[in-house]
Write an enzyme that holds these catalytic residues in place. Structure first.
Site, PDB file in Angstrom:
ATOM      1  N   GLY A  14      73.692  53.083  47.369  1.00 20.87           N
ATOM      2  CA  GLY A  14      74.549  51.912  47.574  1.00 20.87           C
ATOM      3  C   GLY A  14      75.993  52.069  47.128  1.00 20.87           C
ATOM      4  N   HIS A 111      78.816  56.811  59.084  1.00 21.55           N
ATOM      5  CA  HIS A 111      78.139  58.114  59.207  1.00 21.55           C
ATOM      6  C   HIS A 111      79.022  59.191  58.575  1.00 21.55           C
ATOM      7  CE1 HIS A 111      75.476  61.101  60.809  1.00 21.55           C
ATOM      8  NE2 HIS A 111      76.532  61.782  61.225  1.00 21.55           N
TER       9      HIS A 111
END
Ligand code: GRF
Length: 217
Positions: A14, A111
């Site tokens: 995270g 990404h």
């Protein structure tokens, strides 16, 4: 205009979630993080949500009859909180139809490679093994494919001869933490327009985030 409510989907550490929290708390990003949803009860993202008083839900796919039911539940929880943008931050699954249909062009992903190169898992390792001299990260809208949706922002970094997967990942991550909040900001300000595969951005973007920075430590 009412404030944009965002929902975060994360499966692990995270750090991108944290970079968004930081921007929101410093009021550089004017959105409300309404909910974190994770598929992993051990995700460190949960600790971040707790620390910052963000509601979170653990939704485990194995507790549903089908993949569609799992994504329907996620879509329902997001809808209940009037979320206007879904932010995938290290969510390690391909998004299912019920969620895609509920939030068309309203789901973003980040990404760790310059798409369309090196989609899928371990983008940094793929880039290193291929021998590219430049890699980076990409924020894009999510469609049915694997990392195939329209590209919103990319940032490039140099790849050095002595890079390892770890060192390259770390260099890329620093840029992930810049471009993801920036993409959310653009969306929240209504400055993103999708025309087919192309994303048009109205107005200027912080130029610093696009630099290839060979001197980065
Ligand atoms: C990041 O490298 C991101 O690009 C990829 O998954 C990783 C998540 O890292 N999609 P974190 O959980 O945000 O730290």
């Amino acid at each position: 205009m009412s404030i944009l409510r965002i929902g975060i989907l994360a499966s692990g550490r995270g750090s991108n979630f944290q970079s968004i929290i930081n921007e929101v708390e410093s009021q550089r990003l004017k959105v409300k993080i309404s909910l974190l949803i994770t598929d992993n009860p051990l995700a460190f993202a949960i600790e971040r949500a707790k620390k910052h008083g963000i509601e979170y839900l653990v939704i485990k796919p194995e507790t549903f009859k089908s993949r569609d039911d799992f994504y329907k539940k996620i879509a329902d929880e997001l809808k209940k909180r009037e979320v206007g943008l879904v932010v995938l931050a290290g969510f390690m699954r391909i998004v299912g139809k019920p969620l895609l249909m509920e939030f068309p062009n309203k789901i973003m992903n980040i990404h760790p490679a310059l798409l369309p190169s090196f989609p899928g898992l371990h983008g940094q390792k793929q880039a290193l093994e291929y021998g590219v001299k430049i890699s980076g990260c990409t924020v894009h809208f999510v469609d049915e494919g694997m990392d195939t949706g329209p590209i919103i922002i990319q940032a490039a970094v140099s790849v050095f001869e002595d890079d390892t997967e770890e060192s390259l990942s770390e260099r890329i991550l620093r840029y992930e933490h810049k471009i993801y909040p920036e993409a959310i900001r653009l969306f929240s300000e209504g400055r993103i327009e999708i025309q087919g595969r192309k994303v048009k951005i109205k107005g200027a973007i912080n130029p610093e985030i696009f630099l290839i920075n060979p001197s980065i430590e």
